[in-house]
Design a protein around this motif. Structure first.
Motif, PDB file in Angstrom:
ATOM      1  N   VAL A 109      50.102 -39.821  31.244  1.00 22.18           N
ATOM      2  CA  VAL A 109      50.149 -39.766  32.233  1.00 22.18           C
ATOM      3  C   VAL A 109      49.811 -39.828  32.908  1.00 22.18           C
ATOM      4  O   VAL A 109      49.993 -40.530  34.303  1.00 22.18           O
ATOM      5  N   THR A 110      47.905 -40.946  33.124  1.00 22.48           N
ATOM      6  CA  THR A 110      47.946 -40.835  34.166  1.00 22.48           C
ATOM      7  C   THR A 110      47.851 -42.486  34.296  1.00 22.48           C
ATOM      8  O   THR A 110      47.866 -42.534  35.677  1.00 22.48           O
ATOM      9  N   GLU A 111      48.036 -42.676  33.476  1.00 18.45           N
ATOM     10  CA  GLU A 111      48.577 -43.831  33.614  1.00 18.45           C
ATOM     11  C   GLU A 111      49.940 -44.387  34.071  1.00 18.45           C
ATOM     12  O   GLU A 111      50.628 -45.354  35.062  1.00 18.45           O
TER      13      GLU A 111
ATOM     14  N   ARG B 224      50.816 -28.985  38.555  1.00 18.98           N
ATOM     15  CA  ARG B 224      51.113 -28.214  37.241  1.00 18.98           C
ATOM     16  C   ARG B 224      51.260 -27.910  35.358  1.00 18.98           C
ATOM     17  O   ARG B 224      51.038 -26.557  35.129  1.00 18.98           O
ATOM     18  N   MET B 225      49.653 -28.886  35.866  1.00 16.05           N
ATOM     19  CA  MET B 225      49.299 -28.315  34.144  1.00 16.05           C
ATOM     20  C   MET B 225      47.800 -27.484  34.249  1.00 16.05           C
ATOM     21  O   MET B 225      47.974 -26.725  33.321  1.00 16.05           O
ATOM     22  N   VAL B 226      47.251 -27.275  35.631  1.00 20.64           N
ATOM     23  CA  VAL B 226      46.915 -26.160  35.832  1.00 20.64           C
ATOM     24  C   VAL B 226      47.229 -24.938  35.952  1.00 20.64           C
ATOM     25  O   VAL B 226      46.679 -23.712  35.134  1.00 20.64           O
ATOM     26  N   PHE B 227      48.338 -24.566  36.395  1.00 23.02           N
ATOM     27  CA  PHE B 227      49.602 -23.572  36.732  1.00 23.02           C
ATOM     28  C   PHE B 227      50.153 -22.974  35.612  1.00 23.02           C
ATOM     29  O   PHE B 227      49.870 -21.967  35.177  1.00 23.02           O
TER      30      PHE B 227
ATOM     31  N   VAL C 158      41.556 -29.285  33.419  1.00 20.60           N
ATOM     32  CA  VAL C 158      42.452 -30.459  33.304  1.00 20.60           C
ATOM     33  C   VAL C 158      42.837 -31.949  33.201  1.00 20.60           C
ATOM     34  O   VAL C 158      42.893 -32.792  32.719  1.00 20.60           O
ATOM     35  N   PHE C 159      41.563 -31.716  34.035  1.00 20.28           N
ATOM     36  CA  PHE C 159      41.520 -33.485  34.554  1.00 20.28           C
ATOM     37  C   PHE C 159      40.195 -33.915  33.401  1.00 20.28           C
ATOM     38  O   PHE C 159      40.996 -35.602  33.207  1.00 20.28           O
ATOM     39  N   GLY C 160      39.916 -33.472  33.178  1.00 18.87           N
ATOM     40  CA  GLY C 160      38.926 -33.994  31.844  1.00 18.87           C
ATOM     41  C   GLY C 160      39.872 -34.660  30.856  1.00 18.87           C
ATOM     42  O   GLY C 160      39.249 -35.394  30.149  1.00 18.87           O
ATOM     43  N   VAL C 161      40.668 -33.436  30.458  1.00 16.10           N
ATOM     44  CA  VAL C 161      41.655 -33.113  29.090  1.00 16.10           C
ATOM     45  C   VAL C 161      42.760 -34.809  29.487  1.00 16.10           C
ATOM     46  O   VAL C 161      42.561 -35.641  28.269  1.00 16.10           O
TER      47      VAL C 161
ATOM     48  N   VAL D 271      42.248 -38.136  26.991  1.00 17.78           N
ATOM     49  CA  VAL D 271      43.570 -39.021  26.476  1.00 17.78           C
ATOM     50  C   VAL D 271      44.108 -40.436  26.859  1.00 17.78           C
ATOM     51  O   VAL D 271      44.678 -40.804  26.399  1.00 17.78           O
ATOM     52  N   SER D 272      43.764 -40.584  27.941  1.00 16.56           N
ATOM     53  CA  SER D 272      43.951 -42.442  28.752  1.00 16.56           C
ATOM     54  C   SER D 272      43.274 -42.634  28.101  1.00 16.56           C
ATOM     55  O   SER D 272      43.124 -44.071  27.572  1.00 16.56           O
ATOM     56  N   LYS D 273      41.653 -42.480  28.429  1.00 16.23           N
ATOM     57  CA  LYS D 273      40.694 -43.129  27.634  1.00 16.23           C
ATOM     58  C   LYS D 273      41.061 -43.597  25.985  1.00 16.23           C
ATOM     59  O   LYS D 273      41.382 -44.472  25.507  1.00 16.23           O
ATOM     60  N   ARG D 274      41.277 -42.190  24.889  1.00 15.31           N
ATOM     61  CA  ARG D 274      41.945 -42.964  24.022  1.00 15.31           C
ATOM     62  C   ARG D 274      43.238 -43.738  23.874  1.00 15.31           C
ATOM     63  O   ARG D 274      42.693 -44.205  23.136  1.00 15.31           O
ATOM     64  N   TYR D 275      43.828 -43.805  24.674  1.00 24.43           N
ATOM     65  CA  TYR D 275      44.766 -44.208  24.019  1.00 24.43           C
ATOM     66  C   TYR D 275      44.429 -45.877  24.789  1.00 24.43           C
ATOM     67  O   TYR D 275      45.501 -46.624  23.680  1.00 24.43           O
ATOM     68  N   GLU D 276      44.491 -46.193  25.349  1.00 20.58           N
ATOM     69  CA  GLU D 276      43.186 -47.397  25.902  1.00 20.58           C
ATOM     70  C   GLU D 276      42.694 -47.758  25.127  1.00 20.58           C
ATOM     71  O   GLU D 276      42.790 -49.704  24.603  1.00 20.58           O
ATOM     72  N   GLU D 277      41.573 -47.400  24.058  1.00 24.71           N
ATOM     73  CA  GLU D 277      40.984 -47.228  22.894  1.00 24.71           C
ATOM     74  C   GLU D 277      42.065 -48.537  21.716  1.00 24.71           C
ATOM     75  O   GLU D 277      41.450 -48.811  21.201  1.00 24.71           O
ATOM     76  N   VAL D 278      42.725 -47.229  21.319  1.00 26.05           N
ATOM     77  CA  VAL D 278      44.296 -47.641  20.485  1.00 26.05           C
ATOM     78  C   VAL D 278      44.560 -48.596  20.940  1.00 26.05           C
ATOM     79  O   VAL D 278      44.834 -50.277  19.774  1.00 26.05           O
ATOM     80  N   LYS D 279      45.223 -48.722  22.136  1.00 24.90           N
ATOM     81  CA  LYS D 279      45.945 -49.998  22.693  1.00 24.90           C
ATOM     82  C   LYS D 279      45.121 -51.493  22.152  1.00 24.90           C
ATOM     83  O   LYS D 279      46.151 -52.387  21.903  1.00 24.90           O
ATOM     84  N   GLY D 280      43.786 -51.460  22.739  1.00 24.79           N
ATOM     85  CA  GLY D 280      42.583 -52.510  22.499  1.00 24.79           C
ATOM     86  C   GLY D 280      42.712 -53.098  21.041  1.00 24.79           C
ATOM     87  O   GLY D 280      42.749 -54.133  21.181  1.00 24.79           O
ATOM     88  N   SER D 281      42.457 -51.502  20.304  1.00 24.70           N
ATOM     89  CA  SER D 281      42.367 -52.445  18.943  1.00 24.70           C
ATOM     90  C   SER D 281      43.439 -52.828  18.332  1.00 24.70           C
ATOM     91  O   SER D 281      43.622 -53.576  17.178  1.00 24.70           O
ATOM     92  N   ASP D 282      44.589 -52.441  18.937  1.00 28.64           N
ATOM     93  CA  ASP D 282      45.830 -53.105  18.743  1.00 28.64           C
ATOM     94  C   ASP D 282      46.790 -54.398  19.214  1.00 28.64           C
ATOM     95  O   ASP D 282      47.354 -55.711  18.513  1.00 28.64           O
TER      96      ASP D 282
END
Length: 196
Positions: free
Chosen positions: A145-147, A163-166, A175-178, A182-193
């Motif tokens: 969602v951040t991207e 919406r997520m806080v509510f 919520v921002f930390g979560v 997720v965004s960091k994990r996505y970038e790591e997976v995307k980079g390894s691909d």
């Protein structure tokens, strides 16, 4: 030679006299007032009316979310939390504006969106769903969602965070930390691909 009389009845709907064999006979042996052909037409019309309701749309969205969860569980090989109820979906799809672009949506444009995609650790819970227009939902796909929200500006990020806080009752920082994780994990997976 006596002629066998054929029992008939008049259909209250089409007002035609028909043989009893043209009526559905109930399990208790009684014959209804409407013939079988009129009853079939009525069933089709009732079904069309039912499928046009908001509740039906929400029921379908809930079933689709459950199917998506099962597919993600198979792909990930681990269970995904699923506490989503019809009332959660009714409340979510009752929103007027898309959580991403902020555009007012007609009923036919509303879709149920997993804010954190199920394949990226998202859950099938009230705090992880939002109403998105069909355009935004199909554009976002499995992006974090951040991207995705970056393309729609700070207001989109704020709407998603609200919406997520509510939905979760958690503090915005948590919520921002979560979302950041997720965004960091996505970038790591995307980079390894890309390197593979």
């Amino acid at each position: 030679m006596s002629k066998k009389s054929i029992e008939t009845k008049v259909c209250r709907n089409c007002e035609q006299e028909k043989e009893i064999s043209e009526f559905y006979v109930r399990s208790n042996g009684t014959v209804p007032y409407i013939c079988a052909s009129c009853e079939r037409v009525a069933v089709v019309e009732r079904e069309k009316a039912r499928k046009g309701t908001f509740r039906y749309k929400c029921t379908v969205a809930l079933k689709t979310a459950r199917v998506s969860r099962k597919r993600a569980e198979e792909e990930l090989g681990e269970p995904i939390t699923d506490t989503l109820s019809l009332y959660d979906v009714l409340f979510t799809l009752g929103a007027d504006d898309c959580v991403y672009c902020g555009r007012h949506c007609k009923q036919s444009e509303k879709t149920l969106e997993h804010i954190i995609p199920l394949l990226q650790g998202g859950t099938n819970t009230f705090d992880n769903i939002a109403m998105a227009c069909t355009s935004c939902n199909s554009s976002k796909r499995d992006k974090p969602v951040t991207e995705f929200a970056q393309n729609h500006g700070i207001r989109a990020k704020n709407r998603v965070l609200e919406r997520m806080v509510f939905g979760s009752g958690k503090e915005p920082e948590e919520v921002f930390g979560v979302l950041s994780a997720v965004s960091k994990r996505y970038e790591e997976v995307k980079g390894s691909d890309k390197t593979a």
